[in-house]
Design a protein around this motif. Structure first.
Motif, short mmCIF file in Angstrom:
data_model
loop_
_atom_site.label_atom_id
_atom_site.label_comp_id
_atom_site.label_asym_id
_atom_site.label_seq_id
_atom_site.Cartn_x
_atom_site.Cartn_y
_atom_site.Cartn_z
N CYS A 95 -21.24 0.72 13.12
CA CYS A 95 -21.00 2.17 12.97
C CYS A 95 -22.15 3.03 13.50
O CYS A 95 -21.96 4.21 13.76
N HIS A 98 -20.62 9.80 11.10
CA HIS A 98 -19.69 8.70 11.36
C HIS A 98 -18.48 8.88 10.46
O HIS A 98 -18.62 9.22 9.28
N ILE A 152 -20.93 -0.22 -0.25
CA ILE A 152 -21.23 0.49 1.00
C ILE A 152 -21.13 2.01 0.77
O ILE A 152 -21.96 2.79 1.24
N ASN A 187 -11.23 5.02 11.07
CA ASN A 187 -12.63 4.70 11.34
C ASN A 187 -12.71 3.92 12.66
O ASN A 187 -12.29 2.76 12.71
N ARG A 239 -7.94 7.89 -1.07
CA ARG A 239 -9.22 7.15 -1.06
C ARG A 239 -10.02 7.30 0.21
O ARG A 239 -11.22 7.07 0.22
N THR A 240 -9.32 7.66 1.31
CA THR A 240 -10.04 7.65 2.61
C THR A 240 -9.87 8.94 3.42
O THR A 240 -10.66 9.20 4.31
N ALA A 269 -16.26 7.29 8.42
CA ALA A 269 -15.96 6.04 7.69
C ALA A 269 -14.99 6.30 6.57
O ALA A 269 -14.12 5.47 6.28
N ASN A 270 -15.15 7.43 5.93
CA ASN A 270 -14.33 7.79 4.79
C ASN A 270 -14.55 9.28 4.54
O ASN A 270 -15.69 9.71 4.41
N THR A 286 0.86 -1.18 0.00
CA THR A 286 0.00 0.00 0.00
C THR A 286 0.89 1.23 0.00
O THR A 286 2.12 1.11 0.13
N ARG A 299 -5.87 -5.53 2.84
CA ARG A 299 -5.46 -4.11 2.88
C ARG A 299 -6.60 -3.11 2.71
O ARG A 299 -6.55 -2.01 3.24
N ASP A 300 -7.64 -3.48 1.94
CA ASP A 300 -8.72 -2.51 1.72
C ASP A 300 -9.45 -2.18 3.02
O ASP A 300 -9.92 -1.06 3.21
N LEU A 307 -20.51 -6.09 4.37
CA LEU A 307 -19.52 -5.71 5.39
C LEU A 307 -19.74 -6.59 6.60
O LEU A 307 -20.74 -6.44 7.31
N GLY A 355 -16.48 -2.42 -0.46
CA GLY A 355 -16.36 -1.00 -0.15
C GLY A 355 -17.15 -0.09 -1.08
O GLY A 355 -17.79 0.86 -0.64
N ARG A 356 -17.13 -0.43 -2.37
CA ARG A 356 -17.83 0.44 -3.34
C ARG A 356 -19.33 0.46 -3.09
O ARG A 356 -19.98 1.49 -3.21
N ILE A 382 -16.83 10.07 1.66
CA ILE A 382 -18.27 9.88 1.86
C ILE A 382 -18.85 11.14 2.50
O ILE A 382 -19.89 11.67 2.06
N TRP A 402 -2.21 6.34 -1.60
CA TRP A 402 -3.48 5.62 -1.86
C TRP A 402 -4.43 5.82 -0.67
O TRP A 402 -5.59 6.17 -0.85
#
Ligand code: UT7
Length: 336
Positions: free
Chosen positions: A115, A261, A229, A291, A37-38, A263-264, A29, A156-157, A197, A226-227, A267, A33
């Motif tokens: 969550c 929350h 969710i 998270n 992404r997060t 989470a990302n 990773t 890893r995701d 999840l 992930g996508r 999001i 990245w």
């Protein structure tokens, strides 16, 4: 009229700070990245050698929240403990926390709502308090994810996202005619997406619940689409925002701070864009903690109070979506 108010808050993070760069030692990773992404830059994990459970983190956060509320453990009528990572398969971590607080008869209820555990816990505490069934409730959201993650490239995701931590709030009734306290809550669940999840094992539908083969296959680790969710969250969060505002009879502009929350980051930025909210109205701290699931909303709430972002008279919306799939929102106004 009897309303439910938050009397004290507290948070606690374990000391081991794990950066994105640290992650590159265990899996393929990059810091780039993870941040892109997060939004996450680092997270806190319990000591690698073990020995620290979720009730230990919850205990520290609870002590701080109760000190701020001016409560002693014996003042509690009830403990609600939200976690997806209990110390033991059973009994619940609320029982362990009660014992660590020196309590011997106080009821303790664990909530396994991932969550949205804090949202479900807050709505439950509000119902108990307004009905007169309880007066002083300690609500804890806490997680120890790090001991249950696949930190190889296979996982890893998921592994890069999760952090450990705890936060607690003290809730009690207040007699007032003012529109304040917990104003409205909306909770939802859709089990058709459970496998998007989940952590499969230990699984009571299998005999044995966990086997060497399951361990080899990594069935004990969380897996996520992930996508899916992500897309679901971006659809459901604006919906539930409108629903809870309607229930409370308030416009969007009445909310001073949205505490979603964590989470990302993407999001929550997509949520802000969909609702046309200015940046300063949506609280983010995922960059520093990752998270932390059931802990994430109360942790952000405690931090926002400490920073003076919110206080007397402020209106806050807590909202989130996660495993289950469960989602919801709670509107809270500090008494003036
Ligand atoms: O709190 C509970 C609720 N959870 C959420 O709300 C999480 C929602 N979902 C997400 O946050 C995002 O979907 C993730 C952050 C989990 C993943 O981001 P993404 O943009 O959806 O990436 P992806 O899963 O589609 O993967 C894209 C690529 C893949 O490679 P290929 O197939 O394009 O070659 C992955 O293998 O990124 C790869 N990848 C990674 N690369 C480097 C996945 N994880 C990593 C990683 N480092 N840690």
């Amino acid at each position: 009229m009897q309303i439910t108010v938050i009397k004290g808050t507290g948070r606690y993070l374990p000391h081991r700070c794990v950066t994105n760069q640290d992650m590159t030692r265990w899996m393929e990773t990059t810091d780039e990245w993870i941040q892109q992404r997060t939004g996450i830059e680092q997270r806190y994990w319990v000591p690698e050698e073990g020995g620290v459970g979720v009730s230990d983190l919850g205990l520290e956060a609870s002590r701080i929240a109760m000190a701020r509320a001016g409560w002693k453990p014996e003042d509690l009528d009830m403990i609600i403990f939200a976690t997806l990572s209990p110390d033991l398969f059973f009994p619940g971590s609320g029982c362990l926390l009660a014992h660590k607080l020196g309590l011997t008869t106080t009821p303790a209820l664990d909530i396994r709502q991932q969550c949205t555990g804090f949202l479900y816990g807050l709505a439950t505490a509000d119902a108990y308090i307004r009905s007169g069934l309880a007066k002083r409730i300690l609500l804890v959201g806490a997680e120890v994810h790090s001991t249950g993650l696949d930190i190889s490239t296979r996982g890893r995701d998921v592994a890069v996202i999760f952090g450990d931590g705890a936060a607690a709030v003290c809730l009690e009734p207040m007699e007032t005619d003012a529109k304040a306290g917990v104003l409205a809550s909306c909770l939802h669940a859709d089990g058709s997406l459970a496998e998007s999840l989940m952590a499969y094992a230990p699984a009571s539908r299998d005999n044995p619940r966990i086997s060497e083969q399951m361990l080899r296959e990594g069935k004990q680790y969380p897996v996520m689409d992930g996508r899916n969710i992500f897309k679901y969250a971006v659809r459901r969060l604006p919906e539930v925002t409108a629903e809870v505002l309607k229930k409370a009879g308030l416009p969007l502009s009445a909310v001073d701070l949205f505490i979603p929350h964590q989470a990302n980051l993407r999001i929550n930025q997509a949520f802000a864009k969909a609702m046309e909210l200015p940046d300063e109205k949506v609280y983010h701290n995922i960059q520093r903690y990752g998270n932390t699931t059931a802990a994430s909303i109360p942790l952000a709430f405690d931090e926002a109070i400490e920073k003076g972002v919110i206080g007397a008279g402020s209106t806050v919306m807590f909202l989130g979506l996660g495993a289950g799939v469960t989602w919801g929102a709670v509107l809270y106004r500090f008494p003036g």
